[in-house]
Design an enzyme around this catalytic site. Sequence first.
Site, PDB file in Angstrom:
ATOM      1  N   ARG A  99      28.030  47.812  39.483  1.00 21.74           N
ATOM      2  CA  ARG A  99      28.286  48.728  38.370  1.00 21.74           C
ATOM      3  C   ARG A  99      28.783  47.903  37.184  1.00 21.74           C
ATOM      4  NH1 ARG A  99      33.547  50.149  37.492  1.00 21.74           N
ATOM      5  NH2 ARG A  99      35.081  49.277  38.928  1.00 21.74           N
ATOM      6  N   ARG A 136      32.203  52.727  28.545  1.00 19.36           N
ATOM      7  CA  ARG A 136      33.120  53.778  28.093  1.00 19.36           C
ATOM      8  C   ARG A 136      32.612  54.384  26.792  1.00 19.36           C
ATOM      9  NH1 ARG A 136      38.651  50.361  28.614  1.00 19.36           N
ATOM     10  NH2 ARG A 136      38.531  49.887  30.838  1.00 19.36           N
ATOM     11  N   ARG A 161      31.963  28.942  43.312  1.00 19.77           N
ATOM     12  CA  ARG A 161      31.755  28.439  41.956  1.00 19.77           C
ATOM     13  C   ARG A 161      33.067  27.805  41.522  1.00 19.77           C
ATOM     14  NH1 ARG A 161      27.441  26.890  39.660  1.00 19.77           N
ATOM     15  NH2 ARG A 161      28.123  27.481  37.578  1.00 19.77           N
ATOM     16  N   ARG A 182      33.938  30.696  27.687  1.00 22.53           N
ATOM     17  CA  ARG A 182      34.923  31.359  26.837  1.00 22.53           C
ATOM     18  C   ARG A 182      35.917  30.354  26.286  1.00 22.53           C
ATOM     19  NH1 ARG A 182      38.513  35.043  31.085  1.00 22.53           N
ATOM     20  NH2 ARG A 182      39.090  33.392  32.541  1.00 22.53           N
ATOM     21  N   GLU A 228      36.506  26.943  28.583  1.00 23.54           N
ATOM     22  CA  GLU A 228      36.309  27.095  30.019  1.00 23.54           C
ATOM     23  C   GLU A 228      34.815  26.982  30.328  1.00 23.54           C
ATOM     24  OE1 GLU A 228      36.884  30.805  33.002  1.00 23.54           O
ATOM     25  OE2 GLU A 228      38.710  30.180  31.944  1.00 23.54           O
ATOM     26  N   TYR A 250      37.688  37.272  46.581  1.00 27.86           N
ATOM     27  CA  TYR A 250      38.332  37.283  45.273  1.00 27.86           C
ATOM     28  C   TYR A 250      39.445  38.319  45.286  1.00 27.86           C
ATOM     29  CZ  TYR A 250      39.305  37.769  40.369  1.00 27.86           C
ATOM     30  OH  TYR A 250      39.959  37.812  39.166  1.00 27.86           O
ATOM     31  N   ASP A 264      42.492  40.097  42.828  1.00 33.14           N
ATOM     32  CA  ASP A 264      43.330  40.248  41.645  1.00 33.14           C
ATOM     33  C   ASP A 264      44.766  39.950  42.051  1.00 33.14           C
ATOM     34  OD1 ASP A 264      41.405  40.905  39.770  1.00 33.14           O
ATOM     35  OD2 ASP A 264      41.472  43.045  40.268  1.00 33.14           O
TER      36      ASP A 264
END
Length: 367
Positions: A171, A175, A248, A279, A299, A347, A349
């Site tokens: 997904r 917004r 990665r 970025r 980066e 991964y 958070d």
Amino acid sequence: MAQYDYLIVGAGLFGAVFAREATDAGKRCLVIDRRAHVAGNVYCEEIEGIQVHRYGAHIFHTDDTAVWQYVQRFAEFNRYTNSPIANYHGEIYNMPFNMNTFHALWGVVTPQQAQEKIEQQRRGAAEQPRNLEEQAIRLVGTDIYEKLIRGYTEKQWGRACSELPAFIIRRLPVRFTYDNNYFNSRYQGIPIEGYTAMVERMLAGIEVRLETDFIKERETLAALAARVVYTGPIDAYFDFCFGPLEYRSLRFETEVLDTPNFQGNAVVNYTDRETPFTRIIEHKHFAFGQQEKTVVTREYSAEWTPGTEPYYPINDERNQALYERYRALAEQEAGVRFGGRLGEYRYYDMDKVIASALAAAKEELEG
């Protein structure tokens, strides 16, 4: 008799939280880390009075009230809101995809106009996407894909979107409001004194040995404690007996600039394929800094090879199957608990890794 109840391998968030909880429960803990500092990938270093995120931008956000209250014990957080900017060949767009983005792309001003434009661009998209390119176009249409997804994603993964599996972007956040807040989380911010100070407070009063490699000194170190909490790479623990898991990696170029404001935002993503970095981070904007100089980090996404720093697990079918074989070994490893991003090959958070460490500590200490 072991000198410690727990040897905790890794002084990142998982290890620090577990060590704090175990110590507060009366256990003797030794924390080790192969790096020369605590805090793992959230490590911050002060340069020119600016807290520099050495391993990429970390913005704390959570909907978990218990986790938010927990971190408040160790740090005061500012009101930073993550609102990255996308730069596509000099064209500037707001992230995540919202009405500001759609207005800049197409001049639309109402949600209905934006929805119609996206629907128009989705027409003819594959019903059963075979790759990431087809999946992205099916979700958001051609313009958003070409300007804001394609180049950035190909740099991230080092291969064409047409060669990447569709599941990578199940997904995409879209917004239909003029809201540039990247996260929907109830709580958000960055420690005013930086993450390193927060982790140091978590580890207050706990013995920590840095530049200590568990894999190289396993027998000696493991003998010091009754149990081991291991947050390093799970495949390294088992000497890569089934082969290495894939990641990665990242490469960072950091410099001090003699200007008070370089790009006007903490994070600017470069979404064209031609710009080599993904970025630029301007660290002072995480803390609304007013210093005379600034510190920026470019980066770069990089191929991972054994011996380089692993960042993002490649959770495709082959690697997940390989991880399951290692996990089966881990479950049979007496006296060792595996945790964290590398120990579980997933991964995390920051709030999720803290919640995981709290749950692991509760199970250990009450079990």
